[in-house]
Design a protein around this motif. Structure first.
Motif, PDB file in Angstrom:
ATOM      1  N   LEU A 178       0.706  -1.051   0.056  1.00  0.00           N
ATOM      2  CA  LEU A 178      -0.068  -0.048  -0.091  1.00  0.00           C
ATOM      3  C   LEU A 178       0.845   1.369  -0.083  1.00  0.00           C
ATOM      4  O   LEU A 178       0.393   2.260  -0.781  1.00  0.00           O
ATOM      5  CB  LEU A 178      -0.539  -0.086   1.200  1.00  0.00           C
ATOM      6  N   PHE A 179       1.967   1.088   0.748  1.00  0.00           N
ATOM      7  CA  PHE A 179       2.999   2.417   0.733  1.00  0.00           C
ATOM      8  C   PHE A 179       3.319   2.711  -0.671  1.00  0.00           C
ATOM      9  O   PHE A 179       3.547   3.983  -1.132  1.00  0.00           O
ATOM     10  CB  PHE A 179       4.150   2.268   1.598  1.00  0.00           C
ATOM     11  N   ILE A 180       3.808   1.662  -1.365  1.00  0.00           N
ATOM     12  CA  ILE A 180       4.461   1.767  -2.646  1.00  0.00           C
ATOM     13  C   ILE A 180       3.492   2.184  -3.703  1.00  0.00           C
ATOM     14  O   ILE A 180       3.841   3.382  -4.321  1.00  0.00           O
ATOM     15  CB  ILE A 180       4.933   0.411  -3.209  1.00  0.00           C
ATOM     16  N   LEU A 230     -10.534   7.283  -4.519  1.00  0.00           N
ATOM     17  CA  LEU A 230     -11.086   6.034  -5.646  1.00  0.00           C
ATOM     18  C   LEU A 230      -9.840   5.194  -5.266  1.00  0.00           C
ATOM     19  O   LEU A 230     -10.163   3.636  -5.067  1.00  0.00           O
ATOM     20  CB  LEU A 230     -10.888   6.503  -6.958  1.00  0.00           C
ATOM     21  N   TRP A 231      -8.784   5.247  -4.970  1.00  0.00           N
ATOM     22  CA  TRP A 231      -7.551   4.453  -4.684  1.00  0.00           C
ATOM     23  C   TRP A 231      -7.871   3.923  -3.303  1.00  0.00           C
ATOM     24  O   TRP A 231      -7.758   2.741  -2.848  1.00  0.00           O
ATOM     25  CB  TRP A 231      -6.218   5.058  -4.672  1.00  0.00           C
ATOM     26  N   ALA A 232      -8.204   4.815  -2.237  1.00  0.00           N
ATOM     27  CA  ALA A 232      -8.402   4.353  -0.834  1.00  0.00           C
ATOM     28  C   ALA A 232      -9.846   3.272  -0.863  1.00  0.00           C
ATOM     29  O   ALA A 232      -9.766   2.243  -0.196  1.00  0.00           O
ATOM     30  CB  ALA A 232      -8.571   5.488   0.026  1.00  0.00           C
ATOM     31  N   LEU A 233     -10.687   3.615  -1.718  1.00  0.00           N
ATOM     32  CA  LEU A 233     -12.081   2.645  -1.704  1.00  0.00           C
ATOM     33  C   LEU A 233     -11.554   1.398  -2.322  1.00  0.00           C
ATOM     34  O   LEU A 233     -12.018   0.308  -1.945  1.00  0.00           O
ATOM     35  CB  LEU A 233     -13.028   3.544  -2.691  1.00  0.00           C
ATOM     36  N   PRO A 239     -11.621  -4.023   0.159  1.00  0.00           N
ATOM     37  CA  PRO A 239     -10.846  -5.080   0.864  1.00  0.00           C
ATOM     38  C   PRO A 239     -11.318  -5.648   2.340  1.00  0.00           C
ATOM     39  O   PRO A 239     -11.435  -6.629   2.441  1.00  0.00           O
ATOM     40  CB  PRO A 239      -9.494  -5.007   0.328  1.00  0.00           C
ATOM     41  N   LEU A 240     -11.105  -4.407   3.143  1.00  0.00           N
ATOM     42  CA  LEU A 240     -11.195  -4.566   4.625  1.00  0.00           C
ATOM     43  C   LEU A 240     -12.682  -5.061   4.578  1.00  0.00           C
ATOM     44  O   LEU A 240     -12.559  -6.041   5.657  1.00  0.00           O
ATOM     45  CB  LEU A 240     -10.886  -3.240   5.289  1.00  0.00           C
ATOM     46  N   LEU A 266      -9.969  -8.694  -7.331  1.00  0.00           N
ATOM     47  CA  LEU A 266     -11.416  -8.523  -8.112  1.00  0.00           C
ATOM     48  C   LEU A 266     -11.735  -7.031  -8.162  1.00  0.00           C
ATOM     49  O   LEU A 266     -12.149  -6.775  -9.311  1.00  0.00           O
ATOM     50  CB  LEU A 266     -12.383  -9.256  -6.997  1.00  0.00           C
ATOM     51  N   VAL A 267     -11.682  -5.969  -7.279  1.00  0.00           N
ATOM     52  CA  VAL A 267     -11.989  -4.691  -7.503  1.00  0.00           C
ATOM     53  C   VAL A 267     -11.172  -4.270  -8.476  1.00  0.00           C
ATOM     54  O   VAL A 267     -11.556  -3.404  -9.227  1.00  0.00           O
ATOM     55  CB  VAL A 267     -11.979  -3.911  -6.129  1.00  0.00           C
ATOM     56  N   ALA A 268      -9.832  -4.468  -8.315  1.00  0.00           N
ATOM     57  CA  ALA A 268      -8.908  -3.844  -9.206  1.00  0.00           C
ATOM     58  C   ALA A 268      -9.039  -4.225 -10.457  1.00  0.00           C
ATOM     59  O   ALA A 268      -9.091  -3.455 -11.772  1.00  0.00           O
ATOM     60  CB  ALA A 268      -7.585  -4.242  -8.793  1.00  0.00           C
ATOM     61  N   TRP A 269      -9.663  -5.653 -10.818  1.00  0.00           N
ATOM     62  CA  TRP A 269      -9.923  -6.124 -12.301  1.00  0.00           C
ATOM     63  C   TRP A 269     -11.182  -5.447 -12.722  1.00  0.00           C
ATOM     64  O   TRP A 269     -11.072  -5.053 -13.874  1.00  0.00           O
ATOM     65  CB  TRP A 269     -10.195  -7.512 -12.308  1.00  0.00           C
TER      66      TRP A 269
END
Length: 315
Positions: A178-180, A230-233, A239-240, A266-269
């Motif tokens: 997540l940091f990267i 959007l990235w945090a979601l 995922p949490l 799945l969300v990223a896809w």
């Protein structure tokens, strides 16, 4: 053998050296003890008038006075005969060397084999390869021990151990991923702005250096909160939620790391690969995260493998 030389022979080499310094004998350092004895006897005989009143040399000069003087016999004078002249004894080579010692400014270096051996010992020779290797190993060990002692006196070892313990867990791997992603996204939503220029330092060989800092005023715009939200979601919140609802750890953990990474993949896809939602914010996230959509999927895959590996080890 005269009593004077016998008195010198009873002295030690160090005592003879001190005696030579006392009477003023020069260039005696390379002489062996027998040669030094003869040199001292000759020097003190020559300088008897100057040294006779020295109390420390009284035993020497008493033995000189008590020594018998050999005289050559003189034949009777008869008619037709001549008086025989006493033969003058030739000086021995040792006496010649001693006399030359008094006159030469430098001591002889190649008089005898013993002198040559002493000279060769006084010349520093280069160390052998074995001695050189031992010296290098000793210096290396000493340097290593010094560095270890210095590091042990600081908090660096404990900090390194804490970082290692954190990164050796599934949570640490997830946080690193997540940091990267967040650091890559920062370059898009918080661009660097020019602040000032450091002057050149010719002594250090450096030129002018421009100082830039992130533009914090960008946080007041939708150009920042749209991509970041959007990235945090997609990478954290959804995922949490999936890891909390689908928890296969039998209650040992609050969140299932396997479910977290499966939901994240799945969300990223759906969002980034299939261009589901997001619009301009999705483009900014793909441009900022290293690897884009494939980078997000790769991070989720690495986290999934680490979670499965940890689950196998626990079983």
């Amino acid at each position: 053998m005269s009593g004077a030389i016998y008195w010198l022979q009873k002295q030690r080499k160090s005592e003879l050296a001190g005696l030579a310094d006392h009477v003023g004998l020069k260039n005696y350092e390379n002489l062996l003890k027998p040669d030094l004895e003869v040199a001292l006897e000759e020097y003190m005989r020559v300088n008897q008038t100057k040294l006779a009143n020295d109390p420390s040399l009284e035993p020497f000069f008493k033995r000189i006075a008590a020594s018998p003087i050999k005289r050559e016999s003189v034949g009777a004078i008869t008619s037709g005969d001549e008086v025989r002249k006493p033969r003058v004894r030739r000086q021995t080579k040792a006496r010649e060397d001693i006399e030359q010692l008094f006159s030469d400014p430098e001591p002889p270096t190649t008089r005898t084999p013993q002198t040559a051996l002493s000279l060769s010992r006084s010349i520093p020779l280069p160390p052998s390869p074995a001695a050189l290797a031992d010296r290098i190993e000793t210096q290396t060990t000493s340097l290593s021990n010094s560095i270890s002692t210095y590091l042990s006196s600081t908090r660096l070892p404990s900090v390194l151990q804490a970082i290692r313990a954190t990164l050796s867990s599934v949570v640490g791997i997830e946080l690193l991923a997540l940091f990267i992603e967040a650091w890559g996204l920062r370059s898009q939503v918080l661009p660097l702005r020019y602040l000032t220029t450091l002057p050149a330092a010719p002594a250090l060989g450096t030129g002018e250096l421009a100082i830039k800092i992130p533009d914090l005023f960008a946080m007041l715009t939708m150009g920042f909160w749209g991509p970041v939200g959007l990235w945090a979601l997609t990478s954290v919140l959804l995922p949490l939620v999936g890891a909390w609802f689908i928890n296969l750890t039998e209650g040992t953990q609050s969140y299932d790391p396997v479910s977290f990474n499966v939901v994240k993949a799945l969300v990223a896809w759906v969002v980034y690969v299939r261009n589901g939602v997001g619009g301009e914010s999705r483009v900014v996230v793909e441009r900022g995260v290293p690897g884009g959509a494939q980078g997000l999927l790769a991070g989720a895959s690495i986290g999934l493998l680490a979670s499965l590996y940890e689950a196998v080890l626990r079983k």
